[in-house]
Design a protein around this motif. Sequence first.
Motif, PDB file in Angstrom:
ATOM      1  N   MET A   1       0.829  -1.212   0.000  1.00  0.00           N
ATOM      2  CA  MET A   1       0.000   0.000   0.000  1.00  0.00           C
ATOM      3  C   MET A   1       0.867   1.269   0.000  1.00  0.00           C
ATOM      4  O   MET A   1       0.555   2.250  -0.685  1.00  0.00           O
ATOM      5  N   PHE A   2       1.964   1.210   0.768  1.00  0.00           N
ATOM      6  CA  PHE A   2       2.843   2.367   0.820  1.00  0.00           C
ATOM      7  C   PHE A   2       3.467   2.644  -0.555  1.00  0.00           C
ATOM      8  O   PHE A   2       3.537   3.791  -1.004  1.00  0.00           O
ATOM      9  N   ILE A   3       3.934   1.573  -1.214  1.00  0.00           N
ATOM     10  CA  ILE A   3       4.546   1.726  -2.539  1.00  0.00           C
ATOM     11  C   ILE A   3       3.534   2.280  -3.533  1.00  0.00           C
ATOM     12  O   ILE A   3       3.834   3.178  -4.329  1.00  0.00           O
ATOM     13  N   THR A   4       2.277   1.765  -3.461  1.00  0.00           N
ATOM     14  CA  THR A   4       1.221   2.259  -4.359  1.00  0.00           C
ATOM     15  C   THR A   4       0.963   3.741  -4.111  1.00  0.00           C
ATOM     16  O   THR A   4       0.826   4.533  -5.057  1.00  0.00           O
ATOM     17  N   TRP A   5       0.883   4.107  -2.827  1.00  0.00           N
ATOM     18  CA  TRP A   5       0.658   5.524  -2.481  1.00  0.00           C
ATOM     19  C   TRP A   5       1.804   6.402  -2.973  1.00  0.00           C
ATOM     20  O   TRP A   5       1.586   7.473  -3.549  1.00  0.00           O
ATOM     21  N   LEU A   6       3.069   5.936  -2.807  1.00  0.00           N
ATOM     22  CA  LEU A   6       4.234   6.719  -3.209  1.00  0.00           C
ATOM     23  C   LEU A   6       4.246   6.949  -4.722  1.00  0.00           C
ATOM     24  O   LEU A   6       4.436   8.082  -5.201  1.00  0.00           O
TER      25      LEU A   6
END
Length: 502
Positions: A1-6
């Motif tokens: 999720m963090f990678i997608t958000w970034l």
Amino acid sequence: MFITWLISTLIVRYFIKSLMKKDQVKLPPGPMALPIIGHLHHLGPIPHQAFHVLARKYGPVMQVRLGSMLSIVVSSADMAREFLKTHERAFTSRPQLKAVKSLTYGSAGFIFAPYGPYLKYMKRICMMELLGGRQLELFQSIRQQEIKHLLEYLFKKSQEGKDVDMGSELAILTNNIICSMTMSTSCPGAKDKADECRSLLKEGAELVGTFNLADFISFCKNMDLQGLEKRFKKVHERLDDMMERILKEHEEKKSNGGEPQDMVDILLRISKDEGAEMKLTRENIKAFVLDIFGAGTDTSATTMEWALAELVNNPNIFAMARDEIFSVVGRQRVVEESDLPNLPYLQAIVKETLRLYPVGPLILRESTQDCKVGGYDIPKGAHIFVNVWAIGRDPNSWEDPLKFKPERFIVESGGSNVDVKGQNFHFLPFGSGRRMCPGTSLALLVVQTALASLIQCFDFRVHNSSQDMGGNKVDMEEGRGMTLPRAHPLICSPVAHFNPFV
């Protein structure tokens, strides 16, 4: 999720910034850019060819984004004039890439120094003390002796019936000439230094030609994801050690009563001159010597290799060049530098080679101020690529641009007397204006004399060919690199035609 958000955040931010910029300035046209990498996926292994393909669609002035770096690509003679002459003051600096900063001495040298008092001073020293007519005349015997060594080596290989890697031998020739002019053959271990210098320069050139994420992707700027920084540091330490040894040997020679006779001696003398306009530091001298090594070795050798390949592929041109040489020089001696003014066809062959295979296929500059060129806004800090390779093959400037035709440079044959001084913007082999190559005269002397000697003394058979010249064609594919190397080495068997040493 963090990678997608970034990734989503970066994409949204990129498009917002792009829309805001479009409202503010009028940039040249260009292809659709991808987030983060921009147009890097378009470049391929040979950038000047990739730029040429894109320019066919987007015009003679276009924008490309190399990662986060805005670059402007110029691909016509008219627009080259605008950037390099009309608005030259805005584009006199060169960008400081990490490889340049780490491998060399950055702005302490000559090639990548910002335009200003130091660069003007060093250029004046170049033309008056190091590469001017008087100094080149003093070094003439060195050039003549090294060419003789090459010819003797080729005669030996001819007798043995062995093949020769001509590119490698021509690189040895130019490297020996530059090393002898720079540090003199009287220095202890001069030959070993020449070999060491050639090896280090080759390794450095490979590193400079390696794509470095830190130069183009903003968030990689302080990272060494490819491990290049360690390699840069290692090669620089070896180069610096070699430069320091050369300087110390020259200082010892001077303290023992030796007379100044080479470029290092001259630079050391200037650095000790209390009345000099600017004080040269030890780092300045090292950087300048390294610039001379780098700029003078590979470039001239590559030009001669391309010229020889074209001559092998065009035996009629080869025969005409040889006839001209024998009519001027005769059959009693080898051609000399003093013969060159009387060899217009030979000069035309070299010019035609530089048109098709410029050793600097891309002139790289950096804008130092916002300006408007050709109706487009060019922001401060943008990189400018003038595609000399594409301009040399532009059908709007050249008839039959892909054909090797030296006659186009001979007035008597209906051609034009175009020179290499940077005022004809459809022919820029040595650049133009304030940052034009100061070693042009030296390069032409070496290339023309060595090439004339090869034409006069040898025929060449293509590698693995049982037929004479013209039986098999030499592959003319370009390779990767900053100085337009050949993709495949020029392997030939030299066949003695005329031996002036017998």
